[in-house]
Design an enzyme around this catalytic site. Structure first.
Site, mmCIF file in Angstrom:
data_model
loop_
_atom_site.group_PDB
_atom_site.id
_atom_site.type_symbol
_atom_site.label_atom_id
_atom_site.label_comp_id
_atom_site.label_asym_id
_atom_site.label_seq_id
_atom_site.Cartn_x
_atom_site.Cartn_y
_atom_site.Cartn_z
ATOM 1 C CE1 TYR A 159 -3.897 2.290 0.429
ATOM 2 C CE2 TYR A 159 -2.930 3.018 2.431
ATOM 3 C CZ TYR A 159 -3.527 3.785 1.399
ATOM 4 O OH TYR A 159 -4.651 4.393 1.231
ATOM 5 C CB THR A 173 -13.601 4.855 3.633
ATOM 6 O OG1 THR A 173 -12.447 4.183 3.945
ATOM 7 C CG2 THR A 173 -13.640 5.998 3.428
HETATM 8 N N1 LIG Z 1 -9.863 4.577 3.905
HETATM 9 C C1 LIG Z 1 -8.663 5.752 4.457
HETATM 10 O O1 LIG Z 1 -8.362 5.696 5.597
HETATM 11 C C2 LIG Z 1 -7.741 6.837 3.143
HETATM 12 C C3 LIG Z 1 -6.842 7.013 3.799
HETATM 13 C C4 LIG Z 1 -5.167 8.096 2.931
HETATM 14 C C5 LIG Z 1 -6.237 7.368 1.396
HETATM 15 N N2 LIG Z 1 -7.476 6.193 1.018
HETATM 16 C C6 LIG Z 1 -7.800 6.067 0.146
HETATM 17 O O2 LIG Z 1 -9.242 6.920 -0.680
HETATM 18 C C7 LIG Z 1 -8.998 5.739 -1.844
HETATM 19 C C8 LIG Z 1 -10.670 5.737 -1.303
HETATM 20 O O3 LIG Z 1 -11.075 4.157 -0.722
HETATM 21 P P1 LIG Z 1 -11.819 4.364 0.570
HETATM 22 O O4 LIG Z 1 -10.892 4.831 1.840
HETATM 23 O O5 LIG Z 1 -12.870 5.324 0.203
HETATM 24 O O6 LIG Z 1 -12.510 3.451 0.849
HETATM 25 P P2 LIG Z 1 -13.513 2.013 0.781
HETATM 26 O O7 LIG Z 1 -13.497 0.684 -0.099
HETATM 27 O O8 LIG Z 1 -14.525 3.099 1.334
HETATM 28 O O9 LIG Z 1 -13.396 3.182 -1.372
HETATM 29 C C9 LIG Z 1 -12.717 2.407 -2.330
HETATM 30 C C10 LIG Z 1 -13.631 2.208 -4.080
HETATM 31 O O10 LIG Z 1 -12.427 1.927 -4.450
HETATM 32 C C11 LIG Z 1 -13.699 0.717 -5.255
HETATM 33 N N3 LIG Z 1 -12.675 0.047 -5.916
HETATM 34 C C12 LIG Z 1 -11.397 -0.808 -5.564
HETATM 35 N N4 LIG Z 1 -11.307 -1.986 -6.642
HETATM 36 C C13 LIG Z 1 -11.311 -1.016 -8.025
HETATM 37 C C14 LIG Z 1 -10.642 -1.778 -8.851
HETATM 38 N N5 LIG Z 1 -10.380 -2.521 -9.129
HETATM 39 N N6 LIG Z 1 -11.893 -0.895 -10.011
HETATM 40 C C15 LIG Z 1 -12.722 -0.069 -9.777
HETATM 41 N N7 LIG Z 1 -13.033 0.268 -8.765
HETATM 42 C C16 LIG Z 1 -12.095 -0.699 -6.966
HETATM 43 C C17 LIG Z 1 -14.449 -0.103 -4.682
HETATM 44 O O11 LIG Z 1 -15.380 -1.011 -5.064
HETATM 45 C C18 LIG Z 1 -15.082 0.788 -3.420
HETATM 46 O O12 LIG Z 1 -15.891 1.403 -3.905
HETATM 47 C C19 LIG Z 1 -8.142 4.726 -1.768
HETATM 48 O O13 LIG Z 1 -7.374 5.166 -3.078
HETATM 49 C C20 LIG Z 1 -7.397 4.685 -0.472
HETATM 50 O O14 LIG Z 1 -6.578 4.557 -0.456
HETATM 51 C C21 LIG Z 1 -8.003 5.671 1.702
#
Ligand SMILES: NC(=O)c1ccc[n+]([C@@H]2O[C@H](COP(=O)([O-])OP(=O)(O)OC[C@H]3O[C@@H](n4cnc5c(N)ncnc54)[C@H](O)[C@@H]3O)[C@@H](O)[C@H]2O)c1
Length: 301
Positions: A156, A193
Site C-alpha cells: 500500500y 471508510t
Molecule cells: N480510508 C482511509 O483511511 C484512506 C486514507 C488515505 C487514502 N485513502 C485512499 O482513498 C481512496 C478511496 O478509498 P476509501 O477509503 O474510500 O475506501 P472504500 O473501500 O470505501 O472505497 C474504495 C472504492 O474503490 C472501489 N474499487 C476497489 N477496487 C477497484 C477496482 N479494481 N476498480 C474500480 N474500483 C475499485 C471499491 O469498490 C470502493 O467503492 C483509496 O485510494 C485509498 O487508498 C484512504
C-alpha cells in the site's frame, strides 16, 4: 477552477467512502457525475443516493486495473457527459501483513489498482481533456502513506509513494505546457471508510499470503473498530473541493497531518532516521513508542 456548474466529473472508486463524498461535494457545486467502480450493487445505490439529492449522476462498472476497460469508461463518459473536466483517480485497495510474507498476488493486486489504476485513468482520459481546451483538473488519491512507509503496509505505502511521484510529474507537465489542467494529490490520514474491507474486491483467482484479512473474525472486528475512528469522508472531500478551487496541488486535512509531515519529511531533511510506525508486531518498550510527534496512528485524522 471556480465554476463547477455543469462540469463533468468521473470518479473511480466513487461508489463508496471518499469517492462517494467527492461525488456529493462536487455534485452539490453543480457537477454532473459518473461513478466508476468495480462493485455493481454499490454503484446503483450511490447513483440513486446522488440523484435523490438532485445531482445528475450516472454509473459505469469498471476494473481500473484493466486499461481496455478504462478506455471503455472514457467512451461511456463521452457518451453520457460529453467533455470531461474533472478526473478523480481514487479507487484504491489495501492489505496488511509483513513485507516478506506477502504473496506475489498481494503485491500485484494492490499495485494494479492503486498505481496502474491511476496511470490507466490518465492515459485514457487526458488526451481528450487536453484536446477539448475547456480546462479541468486531475485529482489523484494518495495518502499520508505517500510520504512514509509504515510497517505491515508495504504494498500500500509503496503504491501511494508511486502515486505521489507520478502526480508531481504530471503537475509539472501541465503547468509547463500551460494546459489549463490542474493536478492535485489528496493525502488523507485515517478516514472512516470500507478500505479495511478491500478484500471484498479481490480477483477470485488470487492466492493471498493469509486469509486473516477476510476470514479471521478477531482481526476483522479490530480493523473495523480502528478504521471507524478515522475522519468523516466529507471532511477530506471539502478540503479537496477547496484545493481544486484554489488550484493547490497538495490536499491535507485533519488536525495532525502537520505533525506527521514533521515526523517524516522534516526528519529526512535533517538527516534523521525514519520513525517506527507499524500495524504489526512491535516489541519496543512503551517509552520508545511514545517518541512520535503524535500520540498514535489513530490520531492521524
Ligand atoms: N480510508 C482511509 O483511511 C484512506 C486514507 C488515505 C487514502 N485513502 C485512499 O482513498 C481512496 C478511496 O478509498 P476509501 O477509503 O474510500 O475506501 P472504500 O473501500 O470505501 O472505497 C474504495 C472504492 O474503490 C472501489 N474499487 C476497489 N477496487 C477497484 C477496482 N479494481 N476498480 C474500480 N474500483 C475499485 C471499491 O469498490 C470502493 O467503492 C483509496 O485510494 C485509498 O487508498 C484512504
Amino acid at each position: 477552477m471556480r465554476d463547477f456548474s455543469s462540469k463533468a466529473a468521473v470518479i473511480t472508486g466513487g461508489a463508496s467512502g471518499i469517492g462517494l463524498a467527492f461525488a456529493e461535494r462536487f455534485g452539490r457545486a453543480g457537477c454532473r457525475i459518473l461513478i466508476a467502480d468495480i462493485e455493481g450493487q454499490a454503484i446503483e445505490s450511490a447513483v440513486s443516493h446522488l440523484t435523490g439529492q438532485g445531482i445528475e449522476a450516472h454509473g459505469h462498472q469498471v476494473d481500473v486495473a484493466d486499461f481496455s476497460a478504462v478506455e471503455g469508461l472514457a467512451a461511456a463518459a463521452a457518451d453520457k457527459l460529453g467533455n470531461v473536466h474533472l478526473l478523480f483517480n481514487n479507487a484504491g485497495v489495501s492489505i496488511t501483513g509483513p513485507t516478506w510474507l506477502m504473496a506475489e498476488d498481494d503485491w500485484r493486486w494492490v499495485w494494479d489498482v492503486n498505481v496502474w489504476g491511476v496511470v490507466n485513468g490518465i492515459r485514457a482520459f487526458l488526451p481528450a481533456m487536453l484536446a477539448h481546451g475547456e480546462g479541468g483538473h486531475v485529482i489523484n488519491t494518495g495518502s499520508l502513506a505517500s510520504f512514509n512507509g509504515n510497517g505491515d503496509h508495504a504494498p500500500y505505502c509503496s503504491s501511494k509513494a508511486a502515486v505521489l511521484g507520478l502526480s508531481q510529474s504530471l503537475y509539472s507537465e501541465m503547468k509547463a505546457m500551460i494546459t489549463g489542467i490542474g493536478v492535485s494529490i489528496v493525502c488523507p490520514g485515517m478516514v472512516a471508510t470500507r478500505i479495511h474491507q478491500s478484500w471484498r474486491n479481490r480477483p477470485d483467482d488470487d492466492r493471498p499470503w493469509s486469509d486473516r484479512e477476510f476470514a479471521n473474525k478477531a482481526f476483522l472486528a479490530g480493523s473495523e473498530e480502528f478504521q471507524g475512528r478515522g475522519m468523516a469522508p466529507e471532511q477530506i472531500a471539502q478540503s479537496t473541493f477547496e484545493a481544486v478551487q484554489e488550484d493547490r496541488f497538495y490536499v491535507f486535512s485533519g488536525a495532525n497531518w502537520r505533525a506527521f509531515m514533521e515526523g517524516t519529511v522534516a526528519r529526512a531533511v535533517r538527516g534523521e532516521n525514519p520513525f517506527v510506525l507499524t500495524w504489526g508486531e512491535d516489541r519496543r518498550p512503551e517509552s520508545e513508542r511514545g517518541r512520535r510527534p503524535w500520540a498514535s496512528a489513530n490520531d492521524l485524522v
